[in-house]
Scaffold this motif. Structure first.
Motif, PDB file in Angstrom:
ATOM      1  N   THR A  11       9.381  62.505  91.236  1.00 29.70           N
ATOM      2  CA  THR A  11      10.172  62.392  90.005  1.00 29.70           C
ATOM      3  C   THR A  11      11.350  61.454  90.227  1.00 29.70           C
ATOM      4  O   THR A  11      11.655  60.604  89.387  1.00 29.70           O
ATOM      5  CB  THR A  11      10.692  63.772  89.589  1.00 29.70           C
ATOM      6  OG1 THR A  11       9.602  64.684  89.574  1.00 29.70           O
ATOM      7  CG2 THR A  11      11.323  63.723  88.212  1.00 29.70           C
ATOM      8  N   HIS A  14      10.784  57.817  89.836  1.00 28.94           N
ATOM      9  CA  HIS A  14      10.654  57.289  88.470  1.00 28.94           C
ATOM     10  C   HIS A  14      11.915  56.589  88.016  1.00 28.94           C
ATOM     11  O   HIS A  14      11.899  55.868  87.023  1.00 28.94           O
ATOM     12  CB  HIS A  14      10.293  58.415  87.493  1.00 28.94           C
ATOM     13  CG  HIS A  14       8.831  58.668  87.402  1.00 28.94           C
ATOM     14  ND1 HIS A  14       8.029  58.075  86.462  1.00 28.94           N
ATOM     15  CD2 HIS A  14       8.007  59.410  88.172  1.00 28.94           C
ATOM     16  CE1 HIS A  14       6.780  58.460  86.632  1.00 28.94           C
ATOM     17  NE2 HIS A  14       6.736  59.284  87.677  1.00 28.94           N
ATOM     18  N   LEU A  15      13.002  56.807  88.716  1.00 25.80           N
ATOM     19  CA  LEU A  15      14.246  56.093  88.412  1.00 25.80           C
ATOM     20  C   LEU A  15      14.022  54.592  88.444  1.00 25.80           C
ATOM     21  O   LEU A  15      14.684  53.829  87.744  1.00 25.80           O
ATOM     22  CB  LEU A  15      15.292  56.492  89.464  1.00 25.80           C
ATOM     23  CG  LEU A  15      16.761  56.362  89.107  1.00 25.80           C
ATOM     24  CD1 LEU A  15      17.073  57.161  87.857  1.00 25.80           C
ATOM     25  CD2 LEU A  15      17.601  56.858  90.261  1.00 25.80           C
ATOM     26  N   HIS A  17      11.088  53.086  87.751  1.00 25.20           N
ATOM     27  CA  HIS A  17       9.950  52.635  86.928  1.00 25.20           C
ATOM     28  C   HIS A  17      10.443  51.963  85.666  1.00 25.20           C
ATOM     29  O   HIS A  17      11.563  52.157  85.248  1.00 25.20           O
ATOM     30  CB  HIS A  17       9.065  53.832  86.549  1.00 25.20           C
ATOM     31  CG  HIS A  17       8.201  54.290  87.683  1.00 25.20           C
ATOM     32  ND1 HIS A  17       6.978  54.861  87.473  1.00 25.20           N
ATOM     33  CD2 HIS A  17       8.375  54.283  89.009  1.00 25.20           C
ATOM     34  CE1 HIS A  17       6.440  55.178  88.644  1.00 25.20           C
ATOM     35  NE2 HIS A  17       7.279  54.843  89.591  1.00 25.20           N
ATOM     36  N   ARG A  18       9.523  51.212  85.062  1.00 26.02           N
ATOM     37  CA  ARG A  18       9.848  50.578  83.788  1.00 26.02           C
ATOM     38  C   ARG A  18       9.859  51.626  82.675  1.00 26.02           C
ATOM     39  O   ARG A  18       9.033  52.522  82.649  1.00 26.02           O
ATOM     40  CB  ARG A  18       8.793  49.536  83.442  1.00 26.02           C
ATOM     41  CG  ARG A  18       9.269  48.101  83.543  1.00 26.02           C
ATOM     42  CD  ARG A  18       8.113  47.182  83.208  1.00 26.02           C
ATOM     43  NE  ARG A  18       7.734  47.357  81.800  1.00 26.02           N
ATOM     44  CZ  ARG A  18       8.256  46.613  80.809  1.00 26.02           C
ATOM     45  NH1 ARG A  18       9.125  45.664  81.085  1.00 26.02           N
ATOM     46  NH2 ARG A  18       7.887  46.813  79.564  1.00 26.02           N
ATOM     47  N   SER A  19      10.762  51.475  81.757  1.00 30.85           N
ATOM     48  CA  SER A  19      10.826  52.422  80.636  1.00 30.85           C
ATOM     49  C   SER A  19       9.718  52.126  79.628  1.00 30.85           C
ATOM     50  O   SER A  19       9.384  50.970  79.390  1.00 30.85           O
ATOM     51  CB  SER A  19      12.185  52.311  79.964  1.00 30.85           C
ATOM     52  OG  SER A  19      12.132  52.922  78.733  1.00 30.85           O
ATOM     53  N   GLU A  20       9.153  53.171  79.075  1.00 32.77           N
ATOM     54  CA  GLU A  20       8.083  53.010  78.090  1.00 32.77           C
ATOM     55  C   GLU A  20       8.626  52.892  76.666  1.00 32.77           C
ATOM     56  O   GLU A  20       7.883  52.654  75.729  1.00 32.77           O
ATOM     57  CB  GLU A  20       7.144  54.230  78.129  1.00 32.77           C
ATOM     58  CG  GLU A  20       6.421  54.435  79.435  1.00 32.77           C
ATOM     59  CD  GLU A  20       5.283  53.444  79.625  1.00 32.77           C
ATOM     60  OE1 GLU A  20       4.838  52.878  78.597  1.00 32.77           O
ATOM     61  OE2 GLU A  20       4.878  53.217  80.773  1.00 32.77           O
ATOM     62  N   THR A  21       9.909  53.109  76.505  1.00 35.06           N
ATOM     63  CA  THR A  21      10.482  53.176  75.162  1.00 35.06           C
ATOM     64  C   THR A  21      10.315  51.865  74.407  1.00 35.06           C
ATOM     65  O   THR A  21      10.527  50.797  74.958  1.00 35.06           O
ATOM     66  CB  THR A  21      11.975  53.502  75.256  1.00 35.06           C
ATOM     67  OG1 THR A  21      12.116  54.630  76.091  1.00 35.06           O
ATOM     68  CG2 THR A  21      12.564  53.793  73.904  1.00 35.06           C
TER      69      THR A  21
ATOM     70  N   PHE B  35      15.584  58.463  82.456  1.00 29.58           N
ATOM     71  CA  PHE B  35      15.062  57.551  83.484  1.00 29.58           C
ATOM     72  C   PHE B  35      13.917  58.199  84.241  1.00 29.58           C
ATOM     73  O   PHE B  35      12.893  57.569  84.513  1.00 29.58           O
ATOM     74  CB  PHE B  35      16.174  57.157  84.458  1.00 29.58           C
ATOM     75  CG  PHE B  35      17.187  56.235  83.842  1.00 29.58           C
ATOM     76  CD1 PHE B  35      16.774  55.212  82.994  1.00 29.58           C
ATOM     77  CD2 PHE B  35      18.542  56.373  84.097  1.00 29.58           C
ATOM     78  CE1 PHE B  35      17.693  54.361  82.408  1.00 29.58           C
ATOM     79  CE2 PHE B  35      19.470  55.519  83.520  1.00 29.58           C
ATOM     80  CZ  PHE B  35      19.037  54.512  82.677  1.00 29.58           C
ATOM     81  N   TRP B  36      14.107  59.467  84.567  1.00 27.90           N
ATOM     82  CA  TRP B  36      13.062  60.124  85.353  1.00 27.90           C
ATOM     83  C   TRP B  36      11.795  60.388  84.545  1.00 27.90           C
ATOM     84  O   TRP B  36      10.763  60.696  85.080  1.00 27.90           O
ATOM     85  CB  TRP B  36      13.600  61.447  85.929  1.00 27.90           C
ATOM     86  CG  TRP B  36      14.429  61.206  87.149  1.00 27.90           C
ATOM     87  CD1 TRP B  36      14.140  60.330  88.151  1.00 27.90           C
ATOM     88  CD2 TRP B  36      15.660  61.816  87.490  1.00 27.90           C
ATOM     89  NE1 TRP B  36      15.134  60.348  89.109  1.00 27.90           N
ATOM     90  CE2 TRP B  36      16.088  61.261  88.717  1.00 27.90           C
ATOM     91  CE3 TRP B  36      16.474  62.768  86.888  1.00 27.90           C
ATOM     92  CZ2 TRP B  36      17.249  61.651  89.371  1.00 27.90           C
ATOM     93  CZ3 TRP B  36      17.623  63.141  87.533  1.00 27.90           C
ATOM     94  CH2 TRP B  36      18.019  62.589  88.755  1.00 27.90           C
ATOM     95  N   ASP B  38      10.748  58.020  82.394  1.00 28.41           N
ATOM     96  CA  ASP B  38      10.415  56.669  81.934  1.00 28.41           C
ATOM     97  C   ASP B  38      10.856  56.422  80.497  1.00 28.41           C
ATOM     98  O   ASP B  38      10.179  55.763  79.721  1.00 28.41           O
ATOM     99  CB  ASP B  38       8.910  56.395  82.070  1.00 28.41           C
ATOM    100  CG  ASP B  38       8.477  56.358  83.516  1.00 28.41           C
ATOM    101  OD1 ASP B  38       9.380  56.364  84.382  1.00 28.41           O
ATOM    102  OD2 ASP B  38       7.270  56.338  83.787  1.00 28.41           O
ATOM    103  N   ARG B  39      11.994  57.003  80.153  1.00 29.78           N
ATOM    104  CA  ARG B  39      12.562  56.723  78.840  1.00 29.78           C
ATOM    105  C   ARG B  39      13.896  56.051  79.053  1.00 29.78           C
ATOM    106  O   ARG B  39      14.280  55.728  80.161  1.00 29.78           O
ATOM    107  CB  ARG B  39      12.785  58.036  78.057  1.00 29.78           C
ATOM    108  CG  ARG B  39      11.558  58.803  77.725  1.00 29.78           C
ATOM    109  CD  ARG B  39      11.918  60.029  76.887  1.00 29.78           C
ATOM    110  NE  ARG B  39      12.574  61.072  77.657  1.00 29.78           N
ATOM    111  CZ  ARG B  39      13.824  61.477  77.462  1.00 29.78           C
ATOM    112  NH1 ARG B  39      14.568  60.893  76.546  1.00 29.78           N
ATOM    113  NH2 ARG B  39      14.353  62.434  78.193  1.00 29.78           N
ATOM    114  N   ARG B  40      14.633  55.880  77.958  1.00 29.20           N
ATOM    115  CA  ARG B  40      15.955  55.264  78.079  1.00 29.20           C
ATOM    116  C   ARG B  40      17.064  56.280  77.991  1.00 29.20           C
ATOM    117  O   ARG B  40      18.149  56.047  78.467  1.00 29.20           O
ATOM    118  CB  ARG B  40      16.154  54.229  76.962  1.00 29.20           C
ATOM    119  CG  ARG B  40      15.167  53.090  77.026  1.00 29.20           C
ATOM    120  CD  ARG B  40      15.820  51.811  77.542  1.00 29.20           C
ATOM    121  NE  ARG B  40      14.817  50.889  78.047  1.00 29.20           N
ATOM    122  CZ  ARG B  40      14.370  49.837  77.376  1.00 29.20           C
ATOM    123  NH1 ARG B  40      14.853  49.579  76.184  1.00 29.20           N
ATOM    124  NH2 ARG B  40      13.470  49.053  77.896  1.00 29.20           N
TER     125      ARG B  40
END
Lengths: 170, 321, 910
Positions: A11, A14-15, A17-21, B35-36, B38-40
């Motif tokens: 987890t 994931h800091l 990783h690319r954001s999916e937003t 962030f954890w 995968d969002r903003r």
């Protein structure tokens, strides 16, 4: 315990990783043509209302948010009123599935927020569009047995002229 | 006079830092969780969304302050205040640096911390009870049982530290770690304290008193507006307090090379705060019976074992000192 | 009883039934079209095919039509057999080759037997790629819409219309694939029972035009069980409502009363409730007689002021109001000041009927008895127009007789074709004595035309023929004696003779004669029945509560000092001559009128209180056989509209009269009636009370697919209004609650899984045509006295009718459409109402010098009118007839003597 630690680590990663937003509204999402958004009522190729007020959309609606009343004009069935309460609608598309005339269609538009709830109640005038929507060719009365102005009995597709009950000829 | 002024500044500074820090944490937590996942996270209000806190604060202040007609009015109002007060008072004994800190040099610092931690339980129990609703009461009862359980070995886990440092004074404890952080000799104690700390602040994965999938919002189901806000902020103060205690007790407090002590303290504190948030992002909630059996059957024996081993080692390595 | 095997399971079967009935009675689903429980089998549609096996070892079997195969001991059949399944699916597929793509625009959709059967057989996809046959439609009148394309040629319509109901203008035309069901040319269907085509037709060829104009599908209609208010027979109906408006009436099966059919007046008369005559608001008229609307509290207060004790208060009840409303009025004004609101003529007849029914030893027939009677004598009643559903039952007499004789030849009762051809060879023993032609004349063996008194004399003459110990009738001609002898002989040969009479001619001797004939027949193993028609839906109930007529009230007002009169749901101008009513209104100080339609009486009233009609409240009605039946609330009334009994109870409360009673619901009133009046002791058994629950739930009166709940009111409010809680009702009024097997009196609509149409009825019966499970609804208040000695009614033989030179005896001629007050307000029925007329026979017309199209001046004691002449060759000489209840003619009390002259304008231009 180990798996918990592994979870924590994964987890944490994931800091980076690319954001999916998707940055809506600056960046508009892609909506497929069959996206289930705002409901419209379409028209025949010749411009008449497609809805024949059969009540199937109303009965299919799981939240009972469609209400209408049938009326009739020269043999054609119309809704006297057609009301969708979008504050209840769940955009499930059952009404579109149920519609035997392709009149009710869901469109790729979901931007319909309002500050007043009653503005979410759409009447027939709000729902009717001027075109045929997703099904450009279809006209219900061309395949139905009902006579309407300009199409008498036996003039629909795949119909023979009306029989003469007074003849006994084979 | 100077001393008095310095003391007052200390108090006001720490209080402000705490409250603002707790408020900021709401935003930090949401961004980190984002962030954890995968969002903003909240990124619209102000630079990087940092003014989200302000927006939330305005919203929460203007919310209808609703007290359910069936609630016990006075207790209902008192409960959120207790959690804030207990959390803030607990911070009084934290020595941020030798000079910053309200009562860091107090000879019963550890005991005071434990007392304040226990006091915060009242807040939860009272809130659950005063709400006079089923979910709230169940939440309050869970909190009470959970606190009683974890309270026991939270105290026990610190015995090792106290034995090694020979003092209840937190400043002394920090100074005793000049050569070696207590995390090494007291590793078991650290683990137990960490667990107990999470449970005490009822943070995920031990947030059963407010387990939303079965209890609505647990003990604070009936709370809204600023009273809910106080519970919310109280929880973050709890996090800060627990993280500060871990820093002080096991990671040498302000001690560290090159950087000024205050920065070291902050750095260590931040790591644990972030760790708390990571826990929330990563771990699921256990069942309630698992939580209890884990506490009584694993952590309690472990902490007792820790005391025995520490004592044995101290005995073997010579006279206390 | 026989044991038969269906798909390996044993079923008990009635050997008088066919296999299709047996399967349905066993709870199995077997598709069918042409069979109907009331019409029998003809094996036309080939849809109910099953595989029959000769013995347990027979694995091949053969396909038979279940409806044409008797259920005999040891029959082995299979419904699930793949070959039989395929056969049935093919039959549907063939039918669908020509069926139009109409379901969305078809009123039958959602309750269509064809849809149900198509789904049941599994046919989903049209493989036939060729063209469809089409038809032109016909205009069939204001009731029925014709859409011939949808026909599947099951023949049910003509079998009902021609064979069962005796209609002649709906026929099957054409041949093979050109077959056409319709009239020779466009025009109104003549038969009085044409509305049943809507339910008989398994698809949408014949649909309800009155529903179509405010169409909702079955799943959107809230329905409750009700009782028809348009005549005295008391047919059971389902009233369907949407949005506070009645949308339609359907038949509600009652094995003892209306069975499967209703008349058109009962089916389409409901529109009066939606018509503009509806009263919705309270109004007060001061001395200037200008009406102003008033709030409920205000009007009650004003009324209370009139009750200051200085004057007397009298109440006038109504034969078209429920027992509860009448009783509430009686309780308010006191039993002595309560007057029956019927005309003098009706009062005379009703008194005779009450005497006969409450003291006689003859059973009053149910309609079911009437259907199976093997000899019928009608004395003086035009049943088709006064009690239409009874006429349909009487019409089955030939069929009943043929069924009996067919049984001797071992022909089962469901063999429709065989029995119909047997019936066509019998003339039956059906006799009609009436002054004018009736619609049953075509099935009568003999018809006798005479004036009312002569009809009574014929009745007594028949008595004398049956029992010579009875007084003979003097001065009878040999012809009439011969007729009486023939009728007496025929009645004597019957097992279940039925004597029918009624109030139409206002003659108590006719009623007494009818009762006497029945009594004279009552010996040996013969069980004669008596059927006495009453004019209105609660005539008998009111008569049992209070005798006398409106004249008594007039007399009371003339004698008493300043009087306040409360008139309940009654237009007095229909009960007495206009002069008399005007004098009455002049004699009184205050008129309080309760009604749901505005009438001449309400326009004269000082206080008008809007009350509920039959669809808006619960109420108990007593039909002509003395059966108390309960109707329930379908429409939630708007504004100030309240049940009549509630208005009266509120007046009672505010004025301190009858203060001991505390009525909240209709049930409370019914209980008080039962406790107060011994004759009504049983009325609470007419239907389960308001606290009736099944598994803790009320019965839901909306189908579970009711739609639009969150949108229907959204245009004016976003807060979905709570369903109006119907306290004191066994119905939830919503789609929540129980639906399944329930007491017959509480079935709101017929539906079963897979059976969306009314054909689902068989799921509520133990056997086809039999009673509903748990017994038919209603309770009979009057049973014959058990007595071995013959009890004859009043035996006064009237003198023979003598024609007068200058005066004519004017009798009322009843019309199914127009004579009844409420249904005549329905637009579709109004379209078929006759214009006022005076009919005379040809000779009498000649005497007056009147031609067809002439206008005649009719002068009664009470007034006069100009009426066009209508020649009626069959009227006896010296007797004239006026269409009863038609506009312009209601103000005369009929029958009565009148002078008739050609109108002055006519004389001037000969």
């Amino acid at each position: 315990m180990l798996s918990s630690i592994r979870t924590l680590w994964l987890t944490f990663l994931h800091l980076f990783h690319r954001s999916e937003t998707v940055e809506y509204p600056e960046q508009m999402p892609y909506l497929a043509p069959r996206y289930r958004g705002r409901i419209v009522l379409s028209r025949d190729p010749d411009g008449a209302e497609r809805c024949v007020s059969c009540y199937l959309c109303a009965v299919a609606c799981p939240v009972s948010c469609i209400s209408l009343q049938k009326t009739e004009d020269a043999g054609r069935w119309y809704p006297a009123y057609f009301r969708i309460n979008f504050s209840r609608c769940i955009f499930c598309g059952f009404c579109e599935e149920a519609c035997p005339t392709y009149a009710i269609q869901l469109t790729p538009d979901f931007e319909m927020s309002e500050y007043e709830r009653h503005n979410l109640v759409y009447e027939k005038e709000d729902l009717l569009i001027s075109g045929t929507g997703k099904y450009p060719e279809y006209s219900f009365y061309n395949v139905s047995g009902l006579a309407i102005p300009g199409k008498d009995k036996g003039e629909a597709e795949h119909e023979r002229p009306p029989v003469d009950p007074r003849t006994l000829l084979p | 006079m100077n001393l008095l002024l310095f003391g007052l500044l200390n108090i006001i500074g720490i209080l402000l830092a705490l409250v603002i820090g707790a408020a900021l944490l709401t935003w930090i937590e949401r961004r980190l969780l984002g962030f954890w996942q995968d969002r903003r996270g909240p990124n619209r209000v102000g630079p990087f969304g940092s003014l989200q806190v302000v927006a939330d604060m305005i919203k929460i202040l203007f919310k209808q302050d609703w007290i359910p007609p069936f609630a016990d009015r006075y207790v209902f109002v008192l409960a959120p205040a207790v959690v804030m007060v207990a959390g803030l008072l607990g911070f009084a004994v934290i020595p941020v640096t030798p000079s910053i800190g309200i009562a860091g040099n107090w000879n019963i610092g550890v005991l005071f911390f434990l007392a304040m931690a226990s006091l915060s339980v009242y807040s939860v129990v009272l809130a659950g009870w005063a709400s006079n609703s089923k979910y709230s009461l169940l939440g309050g009862m869970r909190a009470a049982a959970q606190m009683v359980t974890y309270e026991v070995f939270m105290g026990l886990s610190l015995i090792g530290v106290v034995m090694l440092s020979g003092s209840f004074n937190l400043t002394d404890i920090v100074r005793a770690q000049r050569n070696i952080w207590f995390i090494i000799p007291q590793f078991i104690g650290f683990i137990v304290f960490l667990m107990a700390g999470i449970a005490e602040t009822h943070r995920l994965p031990f947030d059963l008193p407010e387990g939303e999938n079965e209890l609505g919002a647990g003990f604070h189901t009936e709370y809204s507006g600023m009273k809910f806000g106080m519970f919310f902020i109280g929880e973050y103060i709890g996090i800060l307090l627990t993280a500060a205690m871990i820093t002080v007790l096991f990671f040498g407090g302000w001690e560290g090379p090159f950087l000024p002590p205050i920065l070291w303290f902050m750095l260590k504190l931040s790591v644990f705060v972030i760790f708390f948030i990571l826990l929330r992002a990563a771990l699921p909630r256990p069942r309630y019976d698992q939580l209890m059996s884990y506490g009584w059957k694993v952590l309690l024996p472990l902490s007792l074992l820790n005391v025995v081993i520490t004592g044995a080692v101290m005995l073997a390595s010579g006279p206390a000192g | 009883m026989a044991i038969i095997h269906i798909d390996g399971n044993e079923f008990i079967a009635n050997t008088q039934h066919n296999l299709l009935q047996t399967c349905l009675e066993g709870g199995l689903d077997l598709p069918y079209f042409c069979w109907h429980p009331a019409l029998g089998s003809v094996g036309a549609c080939r849809q109910c095919a099953v595989k029959q096996f000769a013995n347990p070892d027979d694995k091949t079997g053969r396909i038979v039509m279940a409806c044409m195969t008797p259920a005999v001991e040891g029959t082995r059949i299979s419904i699930a057999d793949p070959e039989a399944r395929k056969f049935r699916a093919s039959v549907i597929e063939w039918m669908m080759t020509n069926h139009p793509h109409d379901c969305p625009v078809c009123e039958e959709g959602g309750e269509c037997h064809l849809q149900d059967m198509t789904v049941m057989t599994g046919h989903t996809y049209r493989r036939y790629r060729f063209t469809k046959r089409t038809h032109k439609n016909q205009y069939l009148g204001p009731f029925i819409r014709h859409e011939m394309n949808r026909c599947i040629a099951c023949y049910r319509c003509v079998r009902f219309y021609k064979d069962y109901a005796g209609g002649s203008d709906l026929n099957v035309q054409g041949a093979h694939n050109n077959i056409y069901f319709g009239r020779d040319e466009d025009g109104v269907l003549e038969n009085e029972f044409s509305g049943n085509l809507v339910e008989i037709c398994p698809t949408g060829v014949f649909t309800d035009k009155t529903l179509s104009s405010a169409y909702k599908r079955k799943w959107d209609l809230r329905s409750v069980p009700s009782v028809c208010v348009h005549c005295g027979v008391g047919c059971n109906t389902c009233v369907s409502e949407h949005g506070g408006q009645i949308r339609r009436i359907l038949n509600r099966f009652n094995g003892k009363v209306n069975g499967y059919f209703l008349c058109d007046r009962g089916r389409f008369g409901y529109e009066f409730a939606n018509a503009p005559h509806r009263l919705n608001a309270s109004a007060i008229r001061d001395s200037s007689m200008i009406a102003r609307p008033a709030e409920q509290a205000e009007i009650l207060e004003e009324i209370a002021k009139q009750f200051d004790g200085s004057g007397s208060v009298i109440g006038i009840g109504s034969p078209r109001a429920s027992l509860e409303a009448n009783f509430a009025l009686r309780a308010l004004v006191g039993a002595d000041s309560f007057y029956s609101g019927v005309s003098v003529q009706d009062a005379i007849c009703l008194e005779a009927i009450v005497n006969i029914l409450s003291s006689g030893t003859i059973k009053t027939a149910t309609l079911q008895d009437a259907e199976t009677a093997d000899a019928i004598l009608i004395l003086g009643e035009d049943v088709t127009n006064t009690a239409p559903r009874l006429a349909l039952a009487l019409r089955q007499t030939l069929h009943a007789r043929a069924t009996t004789s067919a049984a001797q030849l071992k022909i089962a009762p469901w063999q429709d074709t065989a029995i119909r051809s047997a019936a066509s060879n019998t003339r039956g023993t059906f006799f009609i004595a009436s002054p004018a032609a009736t619609h049953l004349d075509d099935v009568a063996a003999e018809v006798y035309r005479a004036a009312p008194d002569d009809i009574a004399r014929l009745g007594f003459a028949i008595c004398y023929q049956l029992d010579n110990s009875l007084p003979s009738v003097d001065g009878l001609s040999a012809d009439i004696q011969a007729i009486a002898a023939r009728i007496a002989r025929a009645l004597q040969t019957a097992k279940h003779p039925l004597i029918v009479a009624g109030c139409q001619l206002g003659s108590s001797p006719i009623l007494n004669a009818a009762a006497a004939v029945a009594q004279a027949l009552n010996h040996g193993d013969r069980t004669p029945n008596l059927m006495l028609a009453v004019p209105e839906c609660n005539s008998l109930g009111l008569a049992l509560m209070k005798d006398g007529s409106i004249e008594d009230a007039f007399a009371a007002a003339a004698n008493g000092a300043s009087t306040t009169v409360i008139v309940l749901e009654n237009d007095l101008y229909r009960r007495a001559p206009r002069q008399a009513v005007d004098i009455f209104f002049n004699n009184i100080t205050n008129l309080i009128a309760l009604d749901h339609v505005s009438t001449k009486t309400t326009s004269e009233a000082n206080f008008v209180l809007p009350c509920t009609n039959f669809s808006e409240c619960e109420g108990t009605l007593v039909n002509n056989e003395g059966r108390a039946q309960r109707s329930f609330q379908a429409v939630i009334p708007k504004d100030d509209v309240q049940p009549g009994w509630l208005w009266l109870h509120k007046i009672a409360k505010i004025t301190g009269r009858n203060a001991s009673a505390d009525w909240k619901f209709c049930d409370d009133v019914a209980r008080t009636i039962a406790a107060t009046l011994p004759i009504f002791a049983e009325i609470c058994k007419a239907a389960p009370s308001g606290d009736f629950r099944i598994a803790g739930s009320r019965i839901r009166s909306e189908p579970h697919r009711y739609s639009g709940r969150t949108a229907v009111d959204a245009a004016w409010t976003m807060h979905e209004p709570k369903a109006a809680v119907q306290n004191g009702s066994p119905f939830s009024g919503t789609m929540e609650g129980y639906y399944g097997q329930m007491p017959a009196a509480l079935i709101p609509f017929f539906w079963a899984p897979g059976w969306n149409s009314g054909q689902s009825l068989h799921k509520f019966q133990d056997e086809a045509s039999g009673s509903l499970r748990g017994g038919d609804s209603g309770i009979r208040l009057l049973e014959p006295c058990a007595s071995n000695t013959a009890k004859y009614p009043l035996y006064t033989i009237p003198a023979a009718f003598k024609r007068e030179d200058s005066r004519w005896l004017v009798i009322p001629s009843q019309h199914i459409f127009g004579s009844e007050e409420l249904s005549a307000l329905a637009p579709s029925i109004a379209e078929l109402c006759k214009l006022p007329y005076l009919s005379l026979n040809v000779e009498d017309a000649k005497i007056l010098g009147a031609q067809p199209g002439s206008t005649l001046k009719v002068t009664f004691d009470s007034g006069q009118a100009l009426l066009p002449i209508l020649l009626a060759p069959e009227l006896p000489s010296g007797v004239a007839a006026i269409g009863a209840g038609l506009p312009g003619t209601v103000e005369f009390s009929l029958p009565g003597w009148a002078t008739i002259l050609r109108a002055a304008t006519e004389e001037a231009t000969p």
